[in-house]
Design a protein around this motif. Structure first.
Motif, PDB file in Angstrom:
ATOM      1  N   PHE A   1      18.136  21.224 -85.368  1.00  0.00           N
ATOM      2  CA  PHE A   1      18.778  22.026 -84.256  1.00  0.00           C
ATOM      3  C   PHE A   1      17.667  22.969 -83.913  1.00  0.00           C
ATOM      4  CE2 PHE A   1      22.317  22.075 -85.943  1.00  0.00           C
ATOM      5  CZ  PHE A   1      23.178  23.057 -85.453  1.00  0.00           C
ATOM      6  N   SER A   2      18.236  23.532 -83.147  1.00  0.00           N
ATOM      7  CA  SER A   2      17.953  25.208 -82.496  1.00  0.00           C
ATOM      8  C   SER A   2      19.314  26.272 -81.980  1.00  0.00           C
ATOM      9  CB  SER A   2      17.092  25.472 -82.054  1.00  0.00           C
ATOM     10  OG  SER A   2      16.801  24.867 -80.432  1.00  0.00           O
ATOM     11  N   ILE A   3      19.764  27.017 -82.472  1.00  0.00           N
ATOM     12  CA  ILE A   3      20.873  28.281 -81.598  1.00  0.00           C
ATOM     13  C   ILE A   3      19.858  29.596 -81.544  1.00  0.00           C
ATOM     14  CG2 ILE A   3      22.156  28.246 -83.382  1.00  0.00           C
ATOM     15  CD1 ILE A   3      24.442  28.172 -82.761  1.00  0.00           C
ATOM     16  N   ALA A   4      20.876  30.147 -80.051  1.00  0.00           N
ATOM     17  CA  ALA A   4      20.270  31.675 -80.069  1.00  0.00           C
ATOM     18  C   ALA A   4      21.957  32.084 -81.111  1.00  0.00           C
ATOM     19  CB  ALA A   4      20.147  31.695 -79.147  1.00  0.00           C
ATOM     20  N   ALA A   5      20.765  33.150 -81.164  1.00  0.00           N
ATOM     21  CA  ALA A   5      22.439  34.529 -82.087  1.00  0.00           C
ATOM     22  C   ALA A   5      23.312  34.841 -81.016  1.00  0.00           C
ATOM     23  CB  ALA A   5      21.643  35.988 -82.227  1.00  0.00           C
ATOM     24  N   GLY A   6      24.918  34.300 -81.108  1.00  0.00           N
ATOM     25  CA  GLY A   6      26.169  35.108 -80.044  1.00  0.00           C
ATOM     26  C   GLY A   6      26.336  33.339 -79.728  1.00  0.00           C
ATOM     27  N   GLU A   7      25.126  32.523 -79.384  1.00  0.00           N
ATOM     28  CA  GLU A   7      25.186  30.754 -79.000  1.00  0.00           C
ATOM     29  C   GLU A   7      26.427  29.923 -79.809  1.00  0.00           C
ATOM     30  OE1 GLU A   7      22.565  27.097 -77.127  1.00  0.00           O
ATOM     31  OE2 GLU A   7      22.153  28.333 -78.225  1.00  0.00           O
ATOM     32  N   THR A   8      27.237  29.169 -78.588  1.00  0.00           N
ATOM     33  CA  THR A   8      28.376  27.896 -79.633  1.00  0.00           C
ATOM     34  C   THR A   8      27.505  27.160 -78.759  1.00  0.00           C
ATOM     35  OG1 THR A   8      30.320  29.845 -80.103  1.00  0.00           O
ATOM     36  CG2 THR A   8      30.360  27.592 -79.985  1.00  0.00           C
TER      37      THR A   8
ATOM     38  N   VAL B   1      29.319  24.921 -84.018  1.00  0.00           N
ATOM     39  CA  VAL B   1      28.492  25.424 -84.354  1.00  0.00           C
ATOM     40  C   VAL B   1      28.664  26.914 -83.860  1.00  0.00           C
ATOM     41  CG1 VAL B   1      26.261  25.643 -85.697  1.00  0.00           C
ATOM     42  CG2 VAL B   1      27.247  23.625 -85.630  1.00  0.00           C
ATOM     43  N   THR B   2      28.803  27.917 -83.967  1.00  0.00           N
ATOM     44  CA  THR B   2      28.667  29.633 -83.804  1.00  0.00           C
ATOM     45  C   THR B   2      27.384  29.994 -84.794  1.00  0.00           C
ATOM     46  OG1 THR B   2      30.716  29.355 -83.161  1.00  0.00           O
ATOM     47  CG2 THR B   2      29.476  31.064 -82.878  1.00  0.00           C
ATOM     48  N   ALA B   3      26.484  30.840 -84.082  1.00  0.00           N
ATOM     49  CA  ALA B   3      25.460  31.509 -84.923  1.00  0.00           C
ATOM     50  C   ALA B   3      26.383  32.764 -84.720  1.00  0.00           C
ATOM     51  CB  ALA B   3      24.535  31.385 -84.402  1.00  0.00           C
ATOM     52  N   ASN B   4      26.325  34.338 -85.276  1.00  0.00           N
ATOM     53  CA  ASN B   4      26.689  35.487 -85.322  1.00  0.00           C
ATOM     54  C   ASN B   4      25.685  35.986 -84.357  1.00  0.00           C
ATOM     55  OD1 ASN B   4      24.665  36.231 -87.653  1.00  0.00           O
ATOM     56  ND2 ASN B   4      26.356  36.029 -88.812  1.00  0.00           N
ATOM     57  N   GLU B   5      25.984  37.229 -84.552  1.00  0.00           N
ATOM     58  CA  GLU B   5      25.071  38.248 -83.615  1.00  0.00           C
ATOM     59  C   GLU B   5      23.306  38.328 -84.196  1.00  0.00           C
ATOM     60  OE1 GLU B   5      25.068  38.855 -80.366  1.00  0.00           O
ATOM     61  OE2 GLU B   5      27.239  37.441 -80.026  1.00  0.00           O
ATOM     62  N   ASN B   6      23.482  38.610 -85.111  1.00  0.00           N
ATOM     63  CA  ASN B   6      22.804  38.115 -86.068  1.00  0.00           C
ATOM     64  C   ASN B   6      22.122  37.587 -86.809  1.00  0.00           C
ATOM     65  OD1 ASN B   6      23.225  41.331 -86.217  1.00  0.00           O
ATOM     66  ND2 ASN B   6      25.044  41.126 -87.724  1.00  0.00           N
TER      67      ASN B   6
ATOM     68  N   PRO C   1      16.697  34.490 -70.876  1.00  0.00           N
ATOM     69  CA  PRO C   1      16.713  35.777 -71.119  1.00  0.00           C
ATOM     70  C   PRO C   1      16.455  36.479 -72.485  1.00  0.00           C
ATOM     71  CG  PRO C   1      18.462  34.761 -70.284  1.00  0.00           C
ATOM     72  CD  PRO C   1      17.681  33.934 -70.868  1.00  0.00           C
ATOM     73  N   ALA C   2      17.034  35.921 -73.960  1.00  0.00           N
ATOM     74  CA  ALA C   2      16.310  36.589 -74.989  1.00  0.00           C
ATOM     75  C   ALA C   2      15.112  36.407 -75.728  1.00  0.00           C
ATOM     76  CB  ALA C   2      17.436  35.761 -76.009  1.00  0.00           C
ATOM     77  N   ASN C   3      14.139  35.940 -75.196  1.00  0.00           N
ATOM     78  CA  ASN C   3      13.032  35.924 -74.777  1.00  0.00           C
ATOM     79  C   ASN C   3      12.308  37.411 -73.665  1.00  0.00           C
ATOM     80  OD1 ASN C   3      13.119  34.079 -76.727  1.00  0.00           O
ATOM     81  ND2 ASN C   3      12.569  32.594 -75.923  1.00  0.00           N
ATOM     82  N   ALA C   4      12.911  36.931 -72.991  1.00  0.00           N
ATOM     83  CA  ALA C   4      12.217  38.495 -71.943  1.00  0.00           C
ATOM     84  C   ALA C   4      13.119  40.056 -71.743  1.00  0.00           C
ATOM     85  CB  ALA C   4      12.483  37.607 -70.568  1.00  0.00           C
TER      86      ALA C   4
END
Length: 211
Positions: free
Chosen positions: A28-35, A112-117, A185-188
């Motif tokens: 799966f994929s997950i963005a920084a800061g996402e849960t 699952v939570t991804a940290n900001e980095n 938004p993260a891509n923009a």
């Protein structure tokens, strides 16, 4: 004597089926800061009543809020403990030795939570996977790995996997206040100022012109 033979046959059948049974997490994929909620799935030919496994999360990702799905019997429990090496041991069983229902699908969910980095590719590992049947027959599953990626691709505003004029159109439309879906938004956000404006459009055009 007959009971011993029957039990031995049952054990052999369970072990053979376990060779194809799996307990795993899909990539799966997950963005920084996402849960996001992620499932651990069980594909099984044999009916199992209990399991244990060790979950290892990579740097940048954490797992919390573990729960059994509706495949559990009413008296199944799930416990999670932290191992000395940082892994998390999951243990589930039924005091009445009842089996989990079904033969495929999610058995456990977790947040699952991804940290900001978090900005790269990482691997979640399931190790020491052991399931048992109502009769106490034990089956050891192969270790499993799940690949986790960050979906951020600078410039791919509409998320189609390409950076082209379609992304320019989507970004301008968003800046003008239109409701654009899909929109990432993260891509923009290309200038780092956390605001979507004409500077991001200019940066996007530069990306396209420079291939």
């Amino acid at each position: 004597m007959k009971k011993s033979i029957i039990f031995a046959v049952m054990a052999l059948v369970a072990l053979c089926a376990a060779a194809t049974d799996r307990f795993y997490i899909e990539d799966f994929s997950i963005a920084a800061g996402e849960t996001k909620q992620v499932s651990i799935l069980l594909d099984n030919e044999v009916a199992y009543s209990a399991f244990q496994c060790d979950l290892y999360m990579p740097d940048g990702l954490t797992a919390t809020n573990f729960a059994l799905t509706n495949r559990k019997n009413s008296n199944h429990t799930l416990s999670v403990s932290t191992l000395p090496d940082g892994g998390q041991r999951l243990l589930s069983y039924s005091l009445r030795l009842k089996s989990y229902s079904g033969n495929s699908g999610a058995l456990v969910t977790m947040d699952v939570t991804a940290n900001e980095n978090f900005n790269g590719t990482a691997v979640i590992t399931l190790r020491n996977i052991v399931f048992t049947t109502e009769d106490g027959v034990e089956a050891t599953f192969a270790d499993e790995e799940c690949t986790v990626t960050n979906p951020v691709q600078p410039g791919d505003v509409n998320g189609d996997g390409f950076v082209n004029v379609g992304d320019v159109t989507a970004l301008i439309s968003k800046i003008l206040g239109n409701d654009i879906e899909p929109f990432y938004p993260a891509n923009a956000e290309l200038t780092g100022d956390e605001n979507l404006n004409v500077a991001d459009v200019t940066a996007l055009i530069k990306i396209i012109l420079n291939n």
